[in-house]
Write an enzyme that holds these catalytic residues in place. Structure first.
Site, PDB file in Angstrom:
ATOM      1  N   GLU A 189       0.687  -1.148  -0.227  1.00 29.62           N
ATOM      2  CA  GLU A 189       0.006  -0.101  -0.018  1.00 29.62           C
ATOM      3  C   GLU A 189       0.940   1.448  -0.040  1.00 29.62           C
ATOM      4  OE1 GLU A 189      -2.345  -0.853   3.515  1.00 29.62           O
ATOM      5  OE2 GLU A 189      -1.143   0.417   4.644  1.00 29.62           O
TER       6      GLU A 189
ATOM      7  N   ARG B 200     -14.806  -1.252  20.263  1.00 28.35           N
ATOM      8  CA  ARG B 200     -14.937  -1.352  21.774  1.00 28.35           C
ATOM      9  C   ARG B 200     -14.990   0.068  22.256  1.00 28.35           C
ATOM     10  NH1 ARG B 200      -9.521   0.991  22.440  1.00 28.35           N
ATOM     11  NH2 ARG B 200      -8.028   0.016  20.700  1.00 28.35           N
TER      12      ARG B 200
END
Lengths: 214, 749, 468
Positions: free
Chosen positions: C213, C314
């Site tokens: 990437e 979370r």
């Protein structure tokens, strides 16, 4: 080291010639005891220490009944029978085994005062460095010599590993006081180093205890 | 007087021998005779000579009576005791009395790499037309000695068997026959390099194609140890010897589920000895030996010279037979005729001059005969074989297949055009020889081309019981269906947390996520995770394990295993793909009689080898677990060792790739033969591989072994295996192995 | 049935969860290890003399078996994992939910944790939905020629965009935590690096898959705070900026909102970009039917192009930073309280429109560490510890004020989270500085040396907030 000092220590052990091993629960669970107070228990045995000792108690947790065996031979000197069948927390002291001290242990205890200690620089977990560990595995720790500047230990602290370099008198690793992965308090001795010139003195102590202790 | 004393002494010896055979003085009148003998000996000088003579005589008569009775009703266990007597003849006695002269090789007496294995170059004397010839042979066998400790009772160390192998190869180089003498209660079960099991496997593997006549004689044939030097073209057995899959005591301990150190009842041992069919006559009936050599009553001892004479005749005759059969059947007939003519004097050596040298063609025939001999063994000892007609069709199909596969991969491998050209060129020749050669070639070529054109030509794949092993899309071990945790056995060492069973047997593939310990998984898991989806075709599913020795109570246990597993034997043979590569697999699995190998398993294994050879597929033996040879099949089980090894050898020689992967527990016979002989052996982590289990080791060697003695890691350290595979990488590693190892003749090369 | 929550965490978050439970009228139970015996999260709730104690000693915060056995024994009905430990462990969440005595996992459902926990998978799903991610592969590459073509393509595109030093990152697909990553600047280098990473990956992870990437340099790191219910309701509580991090990507200073024109003159319209990443985050959340609190992490390049980095399934340490710029009925919400309530099945009860954003907020993480020596943790005993109290600040800590405290060596040496807020960024910054000056921390280690904290570092970095 003079004889009177050794005499004093020996007298001390004669008065109470026992060692005590506490068994703490390794985790939570409901406990069932398999021994009674004053019962004799066997420790780990076998040439490869592959035969487990007397079953002391079992901890039942999440469908797993985990037996806990005695590591040393001796007498159950205290036991928390009040907990029988109850749920216990982790790290609860449940059994104490009393056992007569062996010569080797007396010697080890005396040597602890004689050898050059290498102390824990921090409250942390310690491991031998890879190089030292492989030498210990191969030759036994008494054959491993260290000198100042050697990387001997790895300190594991806050998820970080820091190499620890030896400082002090050169010598062999005579005794090891820590267990890998168990937290040691700061300034606790980790290993006892025996400088070459002290070896005869130490041998003398060993012989003395061997001769006098039965 | 002196004469009488000697007679008395002999009587005492005979009495002791008899009581040894009977394991005590309880039988018959042994006790009475002994009392008489003792009083006679004590009062020898007090009695008048005449009186002594009569007393000795009556003693001798009494003894003779007992001996005759004993011989008439010898039980198998009594034979075992005869064989174990220090008075019995040993290999050294044979070398001295059967052969003219000999030179011991690779050690002398105690100064020896292994005093329980003796190898010697020996000359054997042949008289023909009143002339003497000597012929050289290699003699290899276990030496029990007559009670010397260092002989270890003929129980060879791995390096003893290695020594045997070395001198077999010397014999091959020199082109002389080998006479094997088997005097072993079993091999010494230690894993030190070269390893008990692995070395026996190597010996058997080599013997399958050893280019010289092999003759063996069995006095005490204890399972694997016997096979280490037992594979031969002609197997003789002494009439009072035994040949067994396991010692009767060992069988009884298993049968009676006796705890270690516990006392095994004598009656149980006796009945086990009976059930195991260990006598010479039993073995002849089972076809595991070729001929019996009659011994003197109650067995030949070290000083029975008439027996040695007979033995000499028998081994020569056996060698002659093997040699002659490689030449022509007619030569052999003539030989037999001559033997018949010499009539009663069978005991004399055949007065014929026969060279034991073989030329190339004869060696080829020798090996063919050997192959066939072992292929046929225990053929009638399993159930569910295909009916005659189908098997004929099968053969027909196999033959076509052979042509198909050899064309497919030999010829079509190169450019099709080129092939056509070659055939055309060759056909152009007018030579008859070439015509013969090319005619079937062209036909088969057309057949294949038509097929590749996509016309409806059915591929000759073995048929029958197709997709029995296919599962649904997802397979999770049934072990995972429980809400509980288990402790990893390494938890103390590596601090592994208790594992939640659904995670452990589901996503973790039975592997502790912390230390990598492998918990056992059922074999179905491997079928699902190792092999390509929908690629599994099982074959020979109906060949079923039987109870050829009618072992009492075994039928029921067998039925139980069949009911439990819904299978008929402890082996599954199948064709499948691994990441696109077609392979043949044989899988011994634990649920069926602990993966033990009997006649049915051996046959299926051998057929799998043949299929892999025919189709040029790599061959994988995945051993989920094997507990060894199935003891209830006796020596019919034992001969699966050479039989399957022969099949493996022929497969490997044909250019295949044979990979063995051990899992869980792999022990004893199979490891010591058709598995251990593989050049590429791997183990799944946390598995154990070995010859004998800890208990047997403790009982035979008298010393304990560390708990990890048989671990894959130690097996790798000792050089028994080539690598350890993580179960989760099995598929990938196998695929890599298929491409990087062995096999010049595989279809995809 | 009355719900009872087991708090499977330590330190300040355990206290925050406990207080949130109390405010919801829920009963709760805490767990602790021997090393944490002196922590405030234990002391406050431990009454060892009676049987009514709320804190139970276990062997390890990472042993699910101990946590579940305490939960069963104390008849808990739900588990709050906090952050770290089990918070993003889909196996734990799965076990909690499917065991014979199922409990409510206070967090997203385990399938979502699993799917979004896999970064490659997240990227693939995002790409499918048209959500921008860092240019590169969204599946492991095994083929060298293919890999090279991709790398060349990425480098070329950067050149067209006029990026000064175009480069690509080659990563081991199975790796993580900064292991097995190499940067490539020249196309000629690519093959060598590719092979090196591939071999490393094969050796280390048994799989030679490689990701490629674009290597982004000049960027800001933003977070979008989402709150969702089990009833398909999804709202956001603004954005945060956490560009300032210590080595090892430990956050030290974080601010909300994500951009503010008073701090820097951006090359783009900050409100427009913030709105874009919020909308993208909601789009992905809708797609996976996200059903609890979560943070969408974004990279915004200097030119304003956003790239989705990953999703934290979370509650985050910094949740209160978002809460302090948000108003529900003119009050700051408590996101932990919202999380528990929604996980237990409540409906949201308000819509996005009711959430008003105002002002700015800064979080300062006070840690005992030597910022000049690679943020090395400091170990010792704290003898005096005090914070100023203001109506524009909040402090979350497990360090007691009334007694000396030995920093346990088993865990990170976080001491406190300080939150300051104001009407705008300038005010918040000013208050932050003031706050840090008023903090009192004294202590020494075994060698008698005084305590080291990151307070000077925090002060230095307040000025750099929300800048490129």
């Amino acid at each position: 080291m003079d004889d009177s000092y050794v005499n004093e220590i020996l007298a001390q052990y004669r008065a109470d010639p026992y060692g005590y091993v506490d068994s703490h629960t390794i985790h939570t669970g409901s406990i069932n005891f398999y021994v009674k107070k004053d019962e004799k228990v066997e420790g780990v045995s076998g040439e490869w220490r592959h035969i487990s000792g007397t079953k002391l108690y079992s901890l039942h947790r999440e469908g797993n009944d985990k037996p806990v065996f005695s590591r040393s031979s001796g007498i159950v000197s205290s036991i928390r029978t009040d907990l029988e069948g109850k749920f216990v927390e982790a790290g609860e002291k449940v059994i104490t085994i009393r056992y007569p001290l062996k010569k080797r242990e007396i010697i080890e205890k005396i040597l602890r005062r004689v050898l050059v200690p290498f102390k824990a620089p921090e409250r942390a977990k310690y491991f031998f460095s890879l190089d030292i560990q492989s030498r210990i595995d191969k030759f036994g720790h008494r054959s491993v010599a260290v000198k100042p500047g050697d990387e001997i230990l790895t300190m594991s602290l806050m998820k970080r590993d820091t190499p620890i370099y030896y400082q002090g008198e050169p010598g062999i690793i005579h005794s090891v006081y820590f267990q890998p992965g168990i937290t040691m308090e700061q300034d606790e001795p980790l290993i006892g180093i025996c400088p070459a010139e002290k070896l005869p003195v130490i041998q003398k102590v060993i012989n003395r205890v061997k001769a006098e202790w039965e | 007087m002196e004469d009488l004393r000697k007679k008395l002494l002999t009587c005492e010896e005979r009495l002791t021998y008899l009581s040894h055979i009977k394991a005590g003085d309880e039988w018959g009148n042994i006790a009475g005779l002994r009392e008489n003998l003792l009083t006679l000996r004590d009062s020898f000088y007090d009695l008048a000579p005449e009186k002594i003579t009569t007393k000795v005589k009556s003693l001798e008569e009494g003894l003779h009576f007992l001996e005759t009775r004993c011989e008439e009703n010898l039980t198998p266990m009594e034979r075992v005791r005869i064989v174990r007597s220090p008075l019995r003849f040993s290999l050294k006695d044979i070398l001295e009395n059967v052969y003219e002269d000999y030179t011991e090789l690779g050690g002398a007496e105690e100064t020896n790499i292994d005093p329980s294995m003796v190898a010697a170059k020996a000359n054997i004397l042949r008289r023909a037309k009143n002339k003497n010839f000597t012929q050289q042979v290699m003699v290899i066998g276990q030496e029990k000695g007559h009670g010397e400790e260092y002989r270890n009772g003929g129980s060879c160390k791995p390096w003893g068997n290695e020594k045997a192998l070395r001198y077999m190869q010397v014999a091959q180089t020199e082109g002389i026959p080998i006479h094997f003498y088997i005097f072993t209660p079993g091999s010494f079960p230690i894993e030190d390099y070269p390893g008990a099991a692995q070395q026996i496997a190597r010996n058997i593997y080599t013997m399958t194609k050893l280019r010289v006549p092999l003759i063996s004689m069995i006095s005490e044939g204890g399972s694997g140890g016997a096979e280490a030097i037992g594979l031969s073209d002609f197997r003789l057995m002494c009439s009072h010897g035994y040949y067994s899959v396991i010692s009767p005591e060992g069988a009884a301990a298993i049968e009676g589920k006796i705890r270690e150190g516990g006392k095994v009842p004598a009656e149980l041992i006796e009945s086990c000895a009976e059930r195991l069919h260990i006598t010479a006559r039993d073995n002849l009936k089972l076809g595991t030996i070729d001929r019996i050599i009659e011994e003197n009553p109650l067995g030949a001892k070290h000083d029975d010279f008439s027996f040695f004479k007979k033995l000499r005749y028998e081994v020569m005759r056996a060698t002659d037979e093997v040699v002659l059969k490689t030449k022509s059947l007619r030569a052999f007939r003539a030989y037999e005729l001559k033997l018949e003519k010499s009539g009663e004097s069978v005991m004399d050596e055949p007065q014929i001059d026969i060279s034991w040298d073989l030329n190339e063609d004869e060696i080829k025939r020798l090996l063919q005969r050997r192959s066939k001999k072992y292929r046929q063994m225990a053929k009638d000892s399993y159930g569910g074989r295909t009916a005659n007609l189908t098997s004929f069709m099968q053969r027909l199909k196999n033959n076509t297949s052979k042509a198909y596969y050899s064309f497919r991969y030999d010829i079509l491998r190169s450019q099709q055009k080129q092939v056509k050209q070659v055939i055309k060129d060759v056909s152009g020749e007018s030579s008859v020889f070439f015509k013969q050669l090319t005619a079937p070639f062209s036909a088969a070529y057309d057949f294949i081309i038509r097929k590749t054109d996509g016309k409806n030509v059915k591929l000759p794949v073995s048929g029958g019981y197709g997709d029995a092993l296919e599962f649904g899309d997802t397979y999770t071990s049934p072990l995972a269906n429980e809400d509980r945790t288990v402790t990893c056995p390494n938890s103390e060492k590596y601090g592994c947390k208790d594992l939640w069973v659904p995670d452990l047997y589901g996503e973790f593939c039975g592997v502790c996520e912390n230390c990598g310990h492998h918990f056992p998984l059922e074999y179905q898991w491997y079928l699902k995770h190792l092999l390509d989806r929908n690629s599994i075709r099982e074959f020979n599913r109906t060949i079923s394990a039987g109870n050829p020795l009618s072992s009492p109570g075994f039928e029921k246990r067998l039925q139980e295993a069949i009911r439990k597993t819904k299978r008929h034997s402890a082996i599954i043979t199948l064709e499948a793909r691994v990441m696109g590569v077609e392979i043949v697999i044989a899988m011994l699995y634990s649920n069926f009689r602990n993966g033990t190998v009997g006649a049915a398993e051996g046959e299926k294994f051998a057929q799998a080898c043949e299929k892999a050879k025919l189709k040029r597929r790599p061959f994988l033996a995945y051993i989920h677990t094997t507990g060894g040879i199935r003891i209830q099949e006796g020596t019919l089980g034992v001969v699966q060792m050479p039989k399957c090894t022969m099949a493996v050898r022929e497969y490997v020689d044909s250019g295949g790739l044979y990979i063995v992967v051990y899992d869980n527990n792999s022990y004893a016979g199979p490891v010591a033969s058709f598995l251990g002989c593989s050049h590429y052996q791997f183990a799944i982590r946390s598995s154990r591989i070995g010859f004998a289990g800890p208990r047997v080791i403790r009982e035979t060697t008298g010393s304990d072994i560390p708990p990890d003695y048989h671990s894959a890691r130690n097996a790798l350290k000792r050089g028994h295996i080539q690598g350890i595979w993580d179960r989760r990488d099995f598929r990938r590693n196998l695929h890599k192995a298929l491409h990087t190892m062995g096999g010049r003749n595989l279809y995809y090369r | 049935m009355k719900e009872k929550v087991l708090i499977a965490n330590r330190g300040e978050i355990a206290i925050r969860i406990a207080e949130a439970c109390q405010s919801l009228g829920l009963d709760f139970v805490l767990v602790y290890t021997g090393a944490d015996e002196d922590s405030e999260h234990v002391r406050r709730y431990l009454d060892s003399k009676s049987n009514k104690n709320r804190a139970w000693r276990i062997s390890n915060y990472t042993d699910p078996n101990d946590i579940l056995s305490v939960a069963d024994y104390t008849k808990c009905t739900a588990i709050h994992p906090g952050y770290g430990f089990f918070s993003e462990d889909f196996r734990f969440a799965r076990r909690v939910t499917i065991r014979n005595r199922p409990l409510t996992f206070i967090g997203p459902k385990w399938e979502v944790i699993k799917d979004l926990g896999d970064k490659i998978n997240t990227k693939r799903v995002a790409n499918k939905l048209g959500i921008p991610t860092i240019p590169g592969t969204d599946a492991p590459i095994y083929n060298e020629i293919e890999a090279e073509a991709i790398a060349e393509n990425i480098l070329e595109k950067q050149e067209i965009q006029g990026i000064a030093e175009p480069s690509v990152l080659v990563k081991a697909a199975a790796g993580g935590g900064g292991m097995g990553i190499e940067e490539v600047l020249q196309p000629e280098q690519f093959r060598r690096v590719y092979r090196q990473i591939q071999n490393y990956a094969k050796r280390q992870f048994g799989d030679g898959g490689v990701l490629i990437e674009q290597c982004l340099r000049d960027y800001n790191h933003l977070e979008v705070q989402l709150v969702c219910s089990r009833h398909n309701e999804r709202v956001y509580f603004g954005t945060r900026n956490c560009t300032i991090q210590s080595t090892g990507r430990q956050k030290r200073v974080e601010a909300a909102p994500g951009f503010d024109s008073s701090c820097f003159s951006y090359d783009f319209d900050p409100d427009d970009v913030l709105n874009k990443i919020v909308q993208y985050s909601l789009k992905l959340a809708d797609h996976v039917k996200y059903d609890n609190v979560g943070t969408w992490e974004w990279i915004v390049a200097r030119d304003g192009s956003p790239y989705l980095l990953e999703v934290n399934t979370r509650i985050q340490v910094e949740n209160d930073v978002s809460a302090r710029i948000s108003y529900l009925k003119k009050k700051h919400p408590n996101l932990i309280r919202e999380q528990i309530r929604l996980a237990l099945g409540d409906k949201m009860g308000y819509s996005q429109k009711k959430i008003k954003f105002k002002g700015a907020c800064i979080e300062l993480r006070v840690v005992a560490e030597d910022t000049r020596r690679g943020f090395q943790p400091w170990i010792g005993t704290i003898s005096r510890f005090d914070f100023p109290r203001h109506d524009w600040s909040a402090v979350y800590t497990h360090v007691p004020f009334d007694r000396p405290y030995v920093i346990p060596s088993d865990y990170d040496p976080n001491l406190a989270l300080a939150i300051v807020w104001g009407a705008d960024v300038d005010e918040a910054k000013e208050r932050g500085r003031r706050f840090l000056n008023e903090v009192v921390i004294e202590g020494e280690n075994g060698k008698g040396e005084p305590i080291l904290t990151n307070i000077p570092y925090l002060k230095d970095n307040i000025d750099n907030l929300l800048r490129f």
